[in-house]
Design an enzyme around this catalytic site. Sequence first.
Site, PDB file in Angstrom:
ATOM      1  N   GLY A  40      10.103 -27.739  -9.232  1.00  0.00           N
ATOM      2  CA  GLY A  40      10.498 -26.830  -8.164  1.00  0.00           C
ATOM      3  C   GLY A  40      11.183 -27.549  -7.022  1.00  0.00           C
TER       4      GLY A  40
ATOM      5  N   ASP B 204      13.065 -25.095 -17.348  1.00  0.00           N
ATOM      6  CA  ASP B 204      12.239 -23.894 -17.219  1.00  0.00           C
ATOM      7  C   ASP B 204      10.828 -24.286 -17.655  1.00  0.00           C
ATOM      8  OD1 ASP B 204      10.917 -21.428 -17.479  1.00  0.00           O
ATOM      9  OD2 ASP B 204      12.768 -20.406 -18.053  1.00  0.00           O
TER      10      ASP B 204
ATOM     11  N   SER C 252      -2.555 -22.991  -3.187  1.00  0.00           N
ATOM     12  CA  SER C 252      -2.233 -22.005  -2.159  1.00  0.00           C
ATOM     13  C   SER C 252      -3.537 -21.572  -1.517  1.00  0.00           C
ATOM     14  CB  SER C 252      -1.532 -20.792  -2.775  1.00  0.00           C
ATOM     15  OG  SER C 252      -1.506 -19.707  -1.870  1.00  0.00           O
TER      16      SER C 252
ATOM     17  N   TYR D  68      -0.693 -14.482  -9.433  1.00  0.00           N
ATOM     18  CA  TYR D  68      -0.397 -15.723  -8.708  1.00  0.00           C
ATOM     19  C   TYR D  68      -1.667 -16.370  -8.176  1.00  0.00           C
ATOM     20  CZ  TYR D  68       1.340 -18.612  -4.826  1.00  0.00           C
ATOM     21  OH  TYR D  68       1.584 -19.629  -3.953  1.00  0.00           O
TER      22      TYR D  68
ATOM     23  N   LYS E 221      -3.352 -20.135  -8.917  1.00  0.00           N
ATOM     24  CA  LYS E 221      -3.521 -21.153  -7.888  1.00  0.00           C
ATOM     25  C   LYS E 221      -4.980 -21.630  -7.829  1.00  0.00           C
ATOM     26  CE  LYS E 221       0.653 -21.727  -6.667  1.00  0.00           C
ATOM     27  NZ  LYS E 221       1.312 -23.036  -6.907  1.00  0.00           N
TER      28      LYS E 221
END
Length: 258
Positions: free
Chosen positions: A21, A71, A150, A163, A167
């Site tokens: 990323g 990817d 996160s 998500y 995390k």
Amino acid sequence: MTGNGVTGSDVPYEKVAVITGAGGALGRATALRLGADGFAIGALGRKSGELDETAAQLVAEGVPVRVLEVDLRDAQAIEAAITATNADFGPVEALVNNAAIYPSTPFLDIPLAEYDDVVTVNQRGYFYAAQVAARSMVERRSGAIVNVGSITWNGGWSNLASYVSTKGAAVALTRALARELGEFGVRVNAVSPGAFPTKAEEIQGDAAEYSAHVIEHQALKRRGTDAELAAVVAFLVGPDSSFVTGQTINVDGGWIMK
């Protein structure tokens, strides 16, 4: 996997880092900070334009960089990218698992295909990148892995169940790998960012309203910067954290305190 070649001088380098990323705001800031700290950078990501911008900034600072369009759904591409970085620069000393996707969907409406996609990128991608990188780290009895989590996993966030669950898994993976790889001198830690002003905030609606919401919940009454997160990652892959492993550091201005 596609790559644009190596920009830099002779190999091998003493310090080499792979960042997934690397085209996004936090990934770019991390690449720039580690580059400033003397790392050659393997910059992985999906969007070639964003990766090229990261590479251009690194080159302007004299940092050797290899851009690899990958990817994280493609396990073979992950392995090929890390192998290519090893070949270009020398053994990877640091891996930063940063890339993630974050579709915003109410839990009752999440299609299983969407959930599977998030898990594949955010969870399996982290797992496999760590596994590939750790093999050579174990051989050398040296290395550091940082998984980007996160703060959402601490308290839950609406419409982000896929998500948030991945995390939480990133933190659990961090602890498991720290325990298993510690005897080989490989350290594994995590950082959990708070609400940094990145493109991810677009899913929150009105930017000014959301920023006010963030500041209200933080102990520090300002927004954090990408460089501040990158500084913590740099600490965790650097020599000053040589006796730190299995830990998760919240970088959130004091939103979550536990």
